[in-house]
Design a protein around this motif. Structure first.
Motif, PDB file in Angstrom:
ATOM      1  N   UNK B  50       0.837  -1.205   0.000  1.00 62.83           N
ATOM      2  CA  UNK B  50       0.000   0.000   0.000  1.00 62.83           C
ATOM      3  C   UNK B  50       0.870   1.253   0.000  1.00 62.83           C
ATOM      4  N   UNK B  51       2.165   1.059   0.295  1.00 58.45           N
ATOM      5  CA  UNK B  51       3.042   2.229   0.443  1.00 58.45           C
ATOM      6  C   UNK B  51       4.189   2.276  -0.562  1.00 58.45           C
ATOM      7  N   UNK B  52       4.704   1.099  -0.894  1.00 65.36           N
ATOM      8  CA  UNK B  52       5.802   1.047  -1.854  1.00 65.36           C
ATOM      9  C   UNK B  52       5.582  -0.089  -2.837  1.00 65.36           C
ATOM     10  N   UNK B  53       5.998   0.139  -4.039  1.00 65.64           N
ATOM     11  CA  UNK B  53       5.843  -0.859  -5.089  1.00 65.64           C
ATOM     12  C   UNK B  53       6.657  -2.110  -4.751  1.00 65.64           C
ATOM     13  N   UNK B  54       7.834  -1.888  -4.209  1.00 63.49           N
ATOM     14  CA  UNK B  54       8.687  -3.004  -3.793  1.00 63.49           C
ATOM     15  C   UNK B  54       9.809  -2.462  -2.907  1.00 63.49           C
ATOM     16  N   UNK B  55      10.705  -3.329  -2.496  1.00 64.35           N
ATOM     17  CA  UNK B  55      11.784  -2.910  -1.598  1.00 64.35           C
ATOM     18  C   UNK B  55      12.687  -1.851  -2.247  1.00 64.35           C
ATOM     19  N   UNK B  56      12.830  -1.984  -3.534  1.00 67.00           N
ATOM     20  CA  UNK B  56      13.651  -1.023  -4.254  1.00 67.00           C
ATOM     21  C   UNK B  56      13.167   0.408  -4.064  1.00 67.00           C
ATOM     22  N   UNK B  57      11.871   0.564  -4.145  1.00 67.60           N
ATOM     23  CA  UNK B  57      11.306   1.901  -4.011  1.00 67.60           C
ATOM     24  C   UNK B  57      11.530   2.435  -2.604  1.00 67.60           C
ATOM     25  N   UNK B  58      11.380   1.557  -1.629  1.00 59.07           N
ATOM     26  CA  UNK B  58      11.681   1.944  -0.243  1.00 59.07           C
ATOM     27  C   UNK B  58      13.123   2.416  -0.137  1.00 59.07           C
ATOM     28  N   UNK B  59      14.013   1.640  -0.690  1.00 57.49           N
ATOM     29  CA  UNK B  59      15.437   1.953  -0.616  1.00 57.49           C
ATOM     30  C   UNK B  59      15.766   3.300  -1.227  1.00 57.49           C
ATOM     31  N   UNK B  60      15.198   3.571  -2.379  1.00 60.13           N
ATOM     32  CA  UNK B  60      15.470   4.841  -3.034  1.00 60.13           C
ATOM     33  C   UNK B  60      14.959   5.999  -2.174  1.00 60.13           C
ATOM     34  N   UNK B  61      13.809   5.794  -1.576  1.00 60.77           N
ATOM     35  CA  UNK B  61      13.283   6.800  -0.651  1.00 60.77           C
ATOM     36  C   UNK B  61      14.281   7.061   0.469  1.00 60.77           C
ATOM     37  N   UNK B  62      14.840   5.980   0.989  1.00 60.13           N
ATOM     38  CA  UNK B  62      15.793   6.123   2.090  1.00 60.13           C
ATOM     39  C   UNK B  62      17.053   6.872   1.661  1.00 60.13           C
ATOM     40  N   UNK B  63      17.520   6.569   0.461  1.00 66.18           N
ATOM     41  CA  UNK B  63      18.713   7.265  -0.034  1.00 66.18           C
ATOM     42  C   UNK B  63      18.450   8.761  -0.158  1.00 66.18           C
ATOM     43  N   UNK B  64      17.312   9.103  -0.754  1.00 67.48           N
ATOM     44  CA  UNK B  64      16.976  10.513  -0.922  1.00 67.48           C
ATOM     45  C   UNK B  64      16.861  11.200   0.430  1.00 67.48           C
TER      46      UNK B  64
END
Lengths: 205, 205
Positions: B50-64
């Motif tokens: 419901x929040x992220x398409x996959x772990x990758x998207x979470x990770x990119x959010x974290x990097x930003x």
DNA sequence: TAAATTAGCGTACAAATGTACGCTCAACTT
DNA sequence: AAGTTGAGCGTACATTTGTACGCTAATTTA
């Protein structure tokens, strides 16, 4: 060496090579599974244990072997420099060549340097340390540096080179030229700066 | 913002925080599983989507997010420098502080910089690029550098700082002092060297 | 107030993983 | 020649993983 030991060594090599071959820009060592490596090497998963206690042990072997390879190639390149010409320029060019012919060796060192296993990080640091101290001794003798200044300089040089290497992995051949030029410029900065600082210290006494 | 959207945001934060909290010297982002993160955040695995398409998207959010945090803290530190004192020394000290209070933010940047996903690598490079260009502009104005010399200098400085940061993560507080001192020395080398090269260029015209 | 939306849940499943166990048979030792 | 060793295999199993699907209930919209 007996037939048996010979065959064992061969399989062991197949495992190491298989692991190296599976590395790529999209695949790090830690993402490899024991089964994948065994499959690629053409043996049953369970046979893996006849050679390595676990994947960690394989990885450490690869780091050691990779570091050795890199050092040997760099040393060979340094001989070219003795024929004359800029040491910096020739070293950089050698490094780029090494990188291009052994990208995966470089990849594992680079990635595991900031990796998840303390043993790996230590192993990589050890390899890098080899480069640094070789270079520090060289500079100390060649340019009459204080030991700790030589050390700081050598470390800075090695770090800059490694980082440029990391960037180079993602670049096309044409772009690498520009990168190499900038790297040379940076290395000269460090060398020149170190020299200036050394002078200042010497004059103060 | 409605009650609903507010709750959603809260859960999203819980996910990001959960992921950050699970990072450590022994645990990289890529070794985290979707289920672990969801568990830690206190939601069902399937709700993750419901929040992220996959772990990758979470990770990119974290990097930003991480890059932003770091830059904000460094900017705050730079204000201290304006009160006088060595810019280099103060920046290094600030950096060490930032590092100590946000080790995991730094870890993800560091590790994914040489990571397995091109998107991640690009994202980290983008963050680092921010640092470099901020610094390059500063130097260009402050020390009258040629743009490309300023650029090379800034890049070298940032790389040295980041690498020292990587080493610092594995050190005890007492050892960090020595590391910081050596880093300062190296930064001065680069600065001095850049200045000398600039002079040489200027005189030649 | 009635209808529509949606965050979060539980169930379910296929795929992959590490590794324990015991077998075979070729190579080596005695 | 007889006995021992050990590299490699196949089977087996418990775990963990990502994600498809459909439901519920609370919020939002009309």
């Amino acid at each position: 060496m007996g037939v048996r030991a010979q065959q064992k060594e061969k399989t062991r090599r197949a495992l190491v090579d298989a692991a190296f071959n599976q590395l790529s820009a999209e695949r790090s060592f830690s993402s490899l599974s024991l089964r994948e490596v065994a499959r690629e090497a053409g043996i049953a998963p369970t046979s893996f244990y006849r050679h390595f206690k676990d994947m960690n042990e394989l990885g450490l072997t690869m780091v050691d072997e990779g570091g050795l390879t890199l050092r040997q190639m760099m040393r060979k390149g340094r001989q070219r420099a003795e024929a004359g010409g800029s040491v910096i320029r020739i070293s950089v060019d050698t490094f780029i060549e090494v990188l291009e012919s052994n990208p995966n060796v470089f990849r594992i060192l680079l990635h595991e340097r900031s990796g998840t296993s303390a043993a790996f990080r230590a192993a990589v640091e050890r390899e890098i340390e080899h480069f640094i101290s070789e270079l520090a001794h060289y500079t100390e003798a060649q340019a009459n540096r204080t030991p700790d200044l030589a050390r700081a300089q050598a470390e800075a040089l090695v770090i800059l080179v490694f980082n440029a290497g990391a960037s180079a992995l993602d670049l096309k051949r044409s772009e690498r030229k520009a990168l190499a030029d900038q790297l040379v410029l940076q290395l000269r900065m460090v060398a020149t700066g170190a020299e200036a600082l050394q002078q200042k210290m010497d004059n103060r006494t």
